[in-house]
Design a protein around this motif. Sequence first.
Motif, PDB file in Angstrom:
ATOM      1  N   LYS A   1      18.689 -13.700 -87.044  1.00 15.78           N
ATOM      2  CA  LYS A   1      19.937 -14.411 -87.527  1.00 15.78           C
ATOM      3  C   LYS A   1      19.869 -15.285 -88.695  1.00 15.78           C
ATOM      4  O   LYS A   1      20.837 -15.384 -89.568  1.00 15.78           O
ATOM      5  N   ASP A   2      18.788 -16.028 -88.695  1.00 23.38           N
ATOM      6  CA  ASP A   2      18.592 -16.759 -89.773  1.00 23.38           C
ATOM      7  C   ASP A   2      18.529 -16.011 -91.299  1.00 23.38           C
ATOM      8  O   ASP A   2      18.693 -16.364 -92.265  1.00 23.38           O
TER       9      ASP A   2
ATOM     10  N   ARG B   1      14.526 -16.742 -86.763  1.00 20.36           N
ATOM     11  CA  ARG B   1      14.796 -15.618 -86.185  1.00 20.36           C
ATOM     12  C   ARG B   1      15.465 -14.783 -87.236  1.00 20.36           C
ATOM     13  O   ARG B   1      15.860 -14.986 -88.407  1.00 20.36           O
TER      14      ARG B   1
ATOM     15  N   GLN C   1      11.242  -9.420 -77.219  1.00 20.88           N
ATOM     16  CA  GLN C   1      10.746 -10.832 -77.599  1.00 20.88           C
ATOM     17  C   GLN C   1      10.670 -11.087 -78.861  1.00 20.88           C
ATOM     18  O   GLN C   1      10.932 -12.220 -79.494  1.00 20.88           O
TER      19      GLN C   1
ATOM     20  N   ASP D   1      17.459  -5.101 -74.632  1.00 20.64           N
ATOM     21  CA  ASP D   1      18.031  -6.436 -74.602  1.00 20.64           C
ATOM     22  C   ASP D   1      17.090  -7.527 -74.535  1.00 20.64           C
ATOM     23  O   ASP D   1      17.328  -8.767 -74.696  1.00 20.64           O
TER      24      ASP D   1
ATOM     25  N   VAL E   1      19.647 -13.180 -91.497  1.00 19.88           N
ATOM     26  CA  VAL E   1      20.759 -12.320 -91.758  1.00 19.88           C
ATOM     27  C   VAL E   1      21.832 -13.283 -92.490  1.00 19.88           C
ATOM     28  O   VAL E   1      22.696 -13.079 -93.181  1.00 19.88           O
ATOM     29  N   GLU E   2      21.988 -14.495 -92.059  1.00 16.55           N
ATOM     30  CA  GLU E   2      22.786 -15.288 -92.389  1.00 16.55           C
ATOM     31  C   GLU E   2      22.578 -15.629 -94.039  1.00 16.55           C
ATOM     32  O   GLU E   2      23.680 -15.978 -94.758  1.00 16.55           O
TER      33      GLU E   2
ATOM     34  N   HIS F   1      25.382  -3.270 -79.829  1.00 12.75           N
ATOM     35  CA  HIS F   1      25.811  -4.421 -78.639  1.00 12.75           C
ATOM     36  C   HIS F   1      24.915  -4.903 -78.058  1.00 12.75           C
ATOM     37  O   HIS F   1      25.254  -6.043 -77.422  1.00 12.75           O
ATOM     38  N   ASN F   2      23.743  -4.243 -77.875  1.00 13.32           N
ATOM     39  CA  ASN F   2      22.611  -4.829 -76.677  1.00 13.32           C
ATOM     40  C   ASN F   2      21.358  -5.651 -77.659  1.00 13.32           C
ATOM     41  O   ASN F   2      20.466  -5.742 -77.211  1.00 13.32           O
ATOM     42  N   ARG F   3      21.681  -5.988 -78.925  1.00 16.43           N
ATOM     43  CA  ARG F   3      20.625  -6.611 -79.550  1.00 16.43           C
ATOM     44  C   ARG F   3      20.975  -8.183 -79.434  1.00 16.43           C
ATOM     45  O   ARG F   3      22.139  -8.724 -79.049  1.00 16.43           O
ATOM     46  N   ARG F   4      19.805  -8.851 -79.535  1.00 14.41           N
ATOM     47  CA  ARG F   4      19.914 -10.214 -79.785  1.00 14.41           C
ATOM     48  C   ARG F   4      19.273 -10.672 -81.145  1.00 14.41           C
ATOM     49  O   ARG F   4      18.195 -10.454 -81.375  1.00 14.41           O
ATOM     50  N   SER F   5      20.135 -11.067 -82.195  1.00 11.35           N
ATOM     51  CA  SER F   5      19.517 -11.565 -83.221  1.00 11.35           C
ATOM     52  C   SER F   5      18.936 -12.842 -83.307  1.00 11.35           C
ATOM     53  O   SER F   5      18.426 -13.359 -84.077  1.00 11.35           O
ATOM     54  N   ASN F   6      18.854 -13.399 -82.039  1.00 14.53           N
ATOM     55  CA  ASN F   6      18.079 -14.728 -81.798  1.00 14.53           C
ATOM     56  C   ASN F   6      16.441 -14.543 -81.628  1.00 14.53           C
ATOM     57  O   ASN F   6      15.798 -15.251 -81.205  1.00 14.53           O
TER      58      ASN F   6
ATOM     59  N   GLU G   1      22.133  -5.409 -86.336  1.00 15.48           N
ATOM     60  CA  GLU G   1      23.308  -6.143 -85.867  1.00 15.48           C
ATOM     61  C   GLU G   1      24.586  -5.465 -85.340  1.00 15.48           C
ATOM     62  O   GLU G   1      25.431  -5.939 -84.648  1.00 15.48           O
TER      63      GLU G   1
END
Lengths: 402, 370, 487, 67
Positions: free
Chosen positions: A182-183, A180, A104, A101, A185-186, A128-133, A125
């Motif tokens: 997520k950027d 990040r 960094q 989790d 991934v988007e 459940h314990n990932r942070r895409s940011n 993605e």
Amino acid sequence: MKELKKGIMIMMTGILLCCTTGCWDKNELNELAIGELVGADRDPDTGKQTVYYQIVNPEAVAAQKGGGIKAPVYTYCVQADSTSELGTKTANLLPRKLFSDHYQSEIVTERYAKQGLNSLLNFFEKQHNRRSNLYLFVTDSPLSEVMMTYLPLERLPGRSLRSIIEIQSKLTGRLSRRVRIKDLVENMESSRLTVMPMISLSGSSPSPTTDRYEKIEANQGNLIFSGGAVFKNDRMIGKLPLNQMNYYFILKGESEVFMESLTINNRTVDVQAIKPKVRRRLDLISGEPVWKVDISTKLSLVNNEQKNELTLENLKMIEEKFKQQVFQKATEFYQESISKEWDLFGLEEKIKYQNGKEWDDMKKRGIAWDKTKLQLSIKSEITDIGQTINPYVGDNDGNSSN
Amino acid sequence: METARISTWQFFILALGYLLGTSFFFRIGGLISIAKQDAWMIPLWSGIAGVLLVLIWIKLANYYPGNTIIQICIQVAGKGFGGFIALLYIGYFVHLSALITRNLGDFMKINLMPRTPIVVFHVMFLLVICYAVTKGVETISRSTEFLFPLVTVTFLLIFFIALSEWNWDRFQGMFHMNIWTTMKETRSLIGFPFMEAFVLMMLFPYVKSKNRIKVSFILANVVTALLLSLGVFFTIGVLGVTRASHETYSLFVIVQEMHIGTFFEHLESTIALILLIVIFIKLSISYYCAVSGLCQLFQVNNRSWLSISLILLVSGLSLGFDNILENIVFNREYYFEYMLLFAVIFPLLFLFLTWMKKGKEKRKVVGSQA
Amino acid sequence: MLFIDEIDPKTFVNQIVSTFQNPPDLVNHIFVISPNLHGHCVFIETLVDKHKIEHELLHFLSEESINNELQSSPDIIDILQTRIPLSSITETTDLNHCVQKLLDGWCLLVIECTKQALLLDISKTPHRNVSEPLMESTVHGPQEGFTESIEINLALLRKRVKNIHLRIEQFIIGTETETKVRILYLEHLAPTDVVDEFRKRIRSIQIDSILDSAYVEEWIQDRTISPFSTLLKTERPDVLASHLLEGRVGVLVDGTPDALMGPVTFFQFFSAPDDYYQRAHIATLLRWLRILSFILAILVPSLYIAVLTYHQELLPHSLLINLSAQREGVPFPTLLEAIIMMITFEVLREAGLRMPRIAGQAISIVGALVLGEAAVVAGLVAAAMVIVVSITAISNFVAPSYKFGITQRILQFSYMALAGFMGLFGVLCGVLFTVVHLASIKSFGVPYLSPLAPSKFRDWKDVFVRVPRPWMNTYPQVTRKKRRRRI
Amino acid sequence: MIWFILFIAVALATSIFMMVKQKKSTKEIMLFSTIVLLGFADWISIFLERKFNPNHWIASFIDWISL
């Protein structure tokens, strides 16, 4: 009777508590290996994946109790043929449960990025314990060396990388915070390209022992920011050099700060714009798509090496020069990216979603997005000239050699 | 029947919590994956449908003031047939409770505690619900009233913090949908949450001022539609269409990735708790309806034993569903038709029967006068 | 049943003495009015004002003029009743009544030839002087506290509420102790149904003895099994007065310094008497502080357990690393560690309450050392745990009412168990359960969570904020069925 | 499973005993036992891995109606 009922309720809860004291998801803190930085690589020939985990050694990082310098992180390396196998192999190696989790940053190698990060991102993605940011970095140095070096000052490498981004976005404008995972991934399903930061190992060799904390030399074996990696969907297709990064981000409208070094009267003048305002609009001018970008900035003088006094005319000159230079360089950068067919600003999508007859006409005529012209207009005014008005005039004429 | 009284405001909050609560969590991602950038319009027209439905229900309820839907069944269609329909209704309440319970379990299991057996969440939560239901509708409405500000404030907080991720570019491609197919695909939104709201007919008799039910119920529908639309809009702007349509719980992802400075970063557990509260509101209403429906049908005075016994059934049923995908598919493909029976067909049937009866009586009166 | 008019007065007196089995403090003083006319003065000397008997009653009876009058007059009782210089004199013939009154500290006067007995109130029982309230001390405001005597308590109240509407109804309860219980209310403010409810519940008490108001409380409160109390307890006359003046009902019990008040709502447990004796905004801030510390007291240990064992991601990165370093080598699981520490603290607190004051120092030193330093140094507990225990303990003491502090401890321990079992989910289930429970309680017909749920916005003037006096111009809605505005 | 059956049996017995003691009507006791038995049957079906899934039934019913 009411009390009786309540009694039953309490009893039932009690029974339930007794039946289910397994506490399946329970982890004590000292059963966790706190992951901090993760590095991934994939051999293009064999398809073998290598993952490096840097695990924090809490006692060395926590508020010091004395006792000398200890290793702040330990790097574990796992090699496997598939992503799921990685998990089992990690369990073979790590004496504690991996706690992901708090990652960094994440690093991938250039060759992996060029093969496409599809599987990695999808796996990521799904957890459940990932942070895409968290920030994603691409490195062109060998991953093993990048992961096996201790960094001075900010001793957790993951955090150190993170602060590279924070500092770059705050001070130089060569990066924005939107790099990040997520950027990436988007944009995985769109035609827009994504730029992720690249890092490389400076100096000749990494510093894998804590000895380095006793040396004053900090440059050797440090991670430095070296440019941008351009991704199309999930695949890396090219590099942006460091000196073009700030133009990319200002045209994208994401810069927090913009720095430019100008030459006026053969002397250097450095200006900086905090939070430039950027307005972007796609227009159709005589049947051709035109991308209008208005930049309006409030400049502050950071450095002025001119010999003459700072007058209003002189300021005007600086402003004028700034406009010219930014216009020229940004346009250059834009042309270059168009010529490489890099849709860095999502123009293709923009055109696709334009409504109206004229646009339909244009699309029918088969004018593609890469025919889009950039129309850049820059407004700037100097609002902050610093502590001194006129520069001190020394004896020499600016050439320090004598 | 208990002699509870709830105020109009409490009824409004109950209705709002019931309508908006869980749909805010479970609906948004699905809508976006179907209608892309235009998804925010769907709640609006669904809301209109919802208001129309409310008018039907209110019309029916006005013929039988002081009666719940179960009692209306028996009064209109007699003990035999009416009792059967009432039993169907109760069956639906139980099914609904099981679905909501399962929603909770899935959410907890997927996002927070993947190893814990799902049944533990169900039973623990059902115990709390059972206690609330035993205490009655007044207690439920007061707890809701107490918890509601908490939920609102947290949502607002999330909203404002997450706005830093806002990007207008994500709305590119608006107004590009095919209205009819989209409507057909998203008809389930009318089913959940708007049609589900007929459950609240079980609470009508307890509301203090009868003539303001209509206003507050319609208002709740309108607010739900607007807020859902806003929620979708917000999700698109913050998360983007691509990611929102891939994630199971888009709101959860937003919270997971938001941060205050670099210090407070991983706040997703807190949102889970808020979800728990709204599920509490919704589940306690549906569970209450199941229990009190049974009580009314079989004329039992005390709810406590029945509510205890239902824990077993509801937790068992909620284990019967295979996984969340199955629920999503069921919801998308069949839920609208399923709800049509309870929310539209039966009420219309009752209305029709009532008119028939009224007409007959009138004719009788006219005949006797002549 | 024995009546004096049926038997000889002398036998009557003997009968009384023998009823008491002749205890050492029962005095049967025989005085002579005339050679053939004797009188008995019977009293229990530990209960009466001996000075009054000797200097006023007996002195009066031995005066010659009175003696003459008594000898000459046919109606001795009448003369005595009018002439004795004491204010409360009643006549009786009933033996049981006499026995009862003797136990109350009255003096029985029997003249041998008469058919009636006189009872004179000269009671004087030992009691404490009015002193500062021990449990509810304040910085500002009145510093008088109730004592164990119901008469003094009433006097303290009357002194503050000089109002003809103040109604006092007395009940004698307890078959063995015959204790006086009085309910007090202002007739023009207190809602009739609440007063009726109080009356009904007090009448329904069936008990042998009452030694403290807690005995009464357990009979008349709304629910017996609940950590939350539905009656307020106070030992300050000013607090009782302020509640009476808002239309609530008070109960005074003889022999205890604690008065009961009801109906009460949950949020009243956050207001201290100080709130009304200082400036409004300070009072408001302090009230927020109290609410915050209530939340801290019940939730901090459970959240600590939940976060450290289930939701580590909630911790900021550096905090996680620090805590992780601290827990390195701690042998117990967090839940056990927390429970051990909390129980140790509870033991310490209980010891502090019970032990003689001289031993206090020793306990506090041992406590501080054991809990604070040694346990951490020995590696038995993490340093953070000590901080958690201290935060909890200190926050717990902020509660203005001691009883409410106990409520908090009950909640805190059950939440801890739930947190150890299911993490935040468990805690939330516990909190929801508590909220439902709170919502279901009513105190004498008033919902416990009002004015928040059901919301009565006008009453918020004295819930989360305490508005300045000039704005506090209406009575609380729940108790203002009779009057709306204060003036 | 055996523990579950035992638990239900004991719980049902005690509850019925208590309900009788509370002088509940026969109707209420019957209703209570019926629901408990229904729930019990459902749980047993879960243990026997023949889950009862209302969604399946409703879905196939709707399919059958619209053919």
